[in-house]
Motif scaffolding. Structure first.
Motif, PDB file in Angstrom:
ATOM      1  N   ASP A 152      -2.533  13.475  -2.551  1.00 41.24           N
ATOM      2  CA  ASP A 152      -3.261  12.210  -2.607  1.00 41.24           C
ATOM      3  C   ASP A 152      -3.649  11.835  -4.035  1.00 41.24           C
ATOM      4  O   ASP A 152      -3.779  10.661  -4.368  1.00 41.24           O
ATOM      5  CB  ASP A 152      -4.517  12.314  -1.733  1.00 41.24           C
ATOM      6  CG  ASP A 152      -5.303  11.013  -1.724  1.00 41.24           C
ATOM      7  OD1 ASP A 152      -4.765  10.007  -1.234  1.00 41.24           O
ATOM      8  OD2 ASP A 152      -6.453  11.010  -2.219  1.00 41.24           O
TER       9      ASP A 152
ATOM     10  N   SER B 104       0.857  -1.193   0.000  1.00 42.72           N
ATOM     11  CA  SER B 104       0.000   0.000   0.000  1.00 42.72           C
ATOM     12  C   SER B 104       0.888   1.235   0.000  1.00 42.72           C
ATOM     13  O   SER B 104       1.977   1.235   0.580  1.00 42.72           O
ATOM     14  CB  SER B 104      -0.933   0.016   1.215  1.00 42.72           C
ATOM     15  OG  SER B 104      -0.196   0.026   2.418  1.00 42.72           O
TER      16      SER B 104
ATOM     17  N   THR C  58       0.346   8.851  -0.813  1.00 42.92           N
ATOM     18  CA  THR C  58       1.078   9.898  -1.532  1.00 42.92           C
ATOM     19  C   THR C  58       0.619  11.282  -1.090  1.00 42.92           C
ATOM     20  O   THR C  58      -0.495  11.473  -0.602  1.00 42.92           O
ATOM     21  CB  THR C  58       0.858   9.792  -3.053  1.00 42.92           C
ATOM     22  OG1 THR C  58      -0.529   9.990  -3.351  1.00 42.92           O
ATOM     23  CG2 THR C  58       1.314   8.453  -3.578  1.00 42.92           C
TER      24      THR C  58
ATOM     25  N   TYR D 262       5.910   9.986  -1.042  1.00 48.90           N
ATOM     26  CA  TYR D 262       5.217   8.710  -0.898  1.00 48.90           C
ATOM     27  C   TYR D 262       5.716   7.974   0.344  1.00 48.90           C
ATOM     28  O   TYR D 262       6.848   8.153   0.792  1.00 48.90           O
ATOM     29  CB  TYR D 262       5.417   7.823  -2.131  1.00 48.90           C
ATOM     30  CG  TYR D 262       6.825   7.287  -2.286  1.00 48.90           C
ATOM     31  CD1 TYR D 262       7.231   6.111  -1.645  1.00 48.90           C
ATOM     32  CD2 TYR D 262       7.768   7.977  -3.056  1.00 48.90           C
ATOM     33  CE1 TYR D 262       8.529   5.638  -1.760  1.00 48.90           C
ATOM     34  CE2 TYR D 262       9.062   7.495  -3.185  1.00 48.90           C
ATOM     35  CZ  TYR D 262       9.434   6.333  -2.535  1.00 48.90           C
ATOM     36  OH  TYR D 262      10.723   5.869  -2.654  1.00 48.90           O
TER      37      TYR D 262
ATOM     38  N   LYS E 193      -1.767   2.636  -5.966  1.00 49.63           N
ATOM     39  CA  LYS E 193      -1.701   2.755  -4.507  1.00 49.63           C
ATOM     40  C   LYS E 193      -1.815   1.417  -3.784  1.00 49.63           C
ATOM     41  O   LYS E 193      -1.487   1.326  -2.601  1.00 49.63           O
ATOM     42  CB  LYS E 193      -2.825   3.681  -4.009  1.00 49.63           C
ATOM     43  CG  LYS E 193      -2.847   5.064  -4.656  1.00 49.63           C
ATOM     44  CD  LYS E 193      -1.615   5.872  -4.329  1.00 49.63           C
ATOM     45  CE  LYS E 193      -1.636   7.233  -5.019  1.00 49.63           C
ATOM     46  NZ  LYS E 193      -2.732   8.098  -4.569  1.00 49.63           N
ATOM     47  N   HIS E 194      -2.312   0.380  -4.470  1.00 48.83           N
ATOM     48  CA  HIS E 194      -2.520  -0.913  -3.798  1.00 48.83           C
ATOM     49  C   HIS E 194      -2.140  -2.048  -4.744  1.00 48.83           C
ATOM     50  O   HIS E 194      -2.443  -2.012  -5.934  1.00 48.83           O
ATOM     51  CB  HIS E 194      -3.984  -1.080  -3.374  1.00 48.83           C
ATOM     52  CG  HIS E 194      -4.457  -0.016  -2.434  1.00 48.83           C
ATOM     53  ND1 HIS E 194      -4.154  -0.010  -1.095  1.00 48.83           N
ATOM     54  CD2 HIS E 194      -5.205   1.094  -2.664  1.00 48.83           C
ATOM     55  CE1 HIS E 194      -4.700   1.050  -0.528  1.00 48.83           C
ATOM     56  NE2 HIS E 194      -5.335   1.742  -1.461  1.00 48.83           N
TER      57      HIS E 194
END
Length: 447
Positions: free
Chosen positions: A117, A111, A114, A171, A145-146
């Motif tokens: 975002d 995960s 940042t 990040y 992001k994942h």
């Protein structure tokens, strides 16, 4: 009309280009109607847009591709769980490459947070088998992001993270593992594993092909996954046994030494359903009650412990100062650079007097650093020296460069006689501060 017009500053026409192209790329990724085939990763699609626009031949575009390659070819080694904070600068394309080992049956969970975002990252996992070219095995969602993956063998993986061109992004990436199966004995019964994979059996004639989990006799044994019971029988070694096949998996679970079997062949079970009671049947008649738990795949038995191991180390917090990320800092003379953020890991080298290194990432109270020959290691935060070595006058006019090489862009020229703060050096370049700016000058300018 071409974006490349005489007299146009490259940074501005490139910003204009990417403000138009990047939204299109990510919109087209959601369908099959874009410029490129839908089976390509976000990173590949973005790279093809750079090439189609003719930007791969610019210094900035070329640097983006070079950074992508470096992330795969020169990753830093880490141990899991791992958390790192880093920074991608809008004027210097970089990628982060992290190499780590996983065990068959572990889930890898990645995960990323940042700032801002809304930032988009290209996040990918690559197989890095020794002696073979790296191979892409999984890419993150469109925002990067994942990423989640279940390891289907013991292997080394490389996580590569890269930002878009002309984007500044902070990040924090977290990489953890978890078991892919439920523990086959209810945890409230305080089970304990005390005999592991590979232990000698029958005086060393054979090896233990599973793990032994001990608890009170007739403790319930539960399905470790949703699946189907394939066999319920009895044999000399295992006594009363149950085989079950998890749905959509290429392996079978084996429960042995049961006191009672409570399922039938062909029965569908859900995770947590009781399939039998713990005992000591078969060749375990003289031992305390326990479950022999095994896993059999196409190539034979595999170590089941990574599939069920609930005890994972805690994910460390990042406590090192993040303000110097993506900057250069001087190390203490003789400071040790380690292979991992652990003083017990192997030593890569000792730093030289006045040596500066690029701070690529912060993890726990350590920094991941890079030095002139593009090697990576970890240094403790307390080994950094913030103050300059001394102030000095320029002996001749020289360019203040963005990187320690003659081909790097210049921030400005520093005239002979101007005062600079000398921070450190690498090879034939000094890292200096001139007013509010920092950069590199050739050593000859101070002689």
């Amino acid at each position: 009309m071409s974006f490349l017009t005489k007299g146009t500053q490259p940074r501005y026409w490139m910003i204009a280009f990417f403000s138009i192209v990047v939204p299109f790329v990510y919109t087209s990724c959601k369908s099959n109607q874009g410029l490129f085939s839908s089976d390509k990763t976000q990173h590949e699609k973005y790279g093809e847009n750079i090439r189609k626009a003719g930007l791969s031949n610019t210094s900035l575009g070329n640097a983006w591709f070079k950074a992508a390659s470096q992330g795969l070819n020169q990753p830093a080694d880490i141990a899991l769980p791992y958390r790192e904070s880093g920074f991608f600068s809008d004027d210097q394309p970089k990628s982060t490459g992290l190499r780590f080992n996983v065990r068959h049956g572990e889930k890898i969970n990645i995960s990323i947070i940042t700032v801002p975002d809304s930032a988009i990252l290209f996040t990918e996992l690559w197989s890095a088998a020794e002696g073979s070219p790296v191979k892409l095995i999984s890419a993150a969602d469109s925002a990067g992001k994942h990423l989640h993956l279940e390891a289907d063998k013991d292997e080394s993986l490389i996580l590569r993270i890269q930002s878009e061109l002309l984007q500044s992004v902070e990040y924090t990436v977290s990489v953890v593992t978890s078991p892919s199966l439920a523990f086959p004995v209810p945890l409230n019964n305080q089970p304990r594993v005390s005999s592991f994979w590979g232990a000698d059996r029958d005086g060393g004639i054979r090896k233990h092909e599973g793990v032994d989990i001990f608890a009170k006799k007739r403790t319930p044994l539960i399905a470790a996954a949703d699946g189907k019971v394939t066999r319920v029988n009895e044999n000399n070694l295992g006594g009363k046994v149950v085989f079950m096949r998890p749905h959509d998996k290429n392996y079978t679970l084996y429960y042995a030494h049961l006191d009672s079997q409570l399922v039938a062949p062909g029965q569908d079970v859900k995770t947590g359903d009781v399939i039998g009671l713990m005992g000591n049947s078969g060749n375990a008649r003289t031992t305390p009650a326990h479950l022999h738990f095994g896993i059999y795949a196409r190539g034979g038995a595999v170590d089941p412990f990574p599939f069920i191991n609930q005890e994972r180390p805690a994910l460390p917090e990042v406590v090192a100062d993040k303000k110097i990320l993506n900057q250069y800092a001087r190390l203490e003379k003789g400071a040790t650079i380690f292979s991992l953020p652990d003083a017990k890991s192997s030593v890569i080298r000792k730093s030289n007097e006045r040596e500066v290194m690029k701070i690529n990432g912060a993890t726990s109270d350590w920094y991941r650093v890079e030095w002139a020959d593009s090697l990576f290691g970890f240094i403790q935060e307390k080994k950094l020296i913030a103050s300059p070595i001394k102030n000095q006058s320029m002996q001749k006019t020289a360019k203040l460069l963005t990187q320690p090489n003659a081909a790097a862009p210049a921030r400005k020229a520093i005239e002979k006689g101007e005062q600079i703060a000398l921070i450190g050096k690498t090879n034939e370049y000094y890292f200096v501060q001139y007013g509010d700016e920092k950069g590199w000058i050739n050593i000859a300018a101070l002689d």
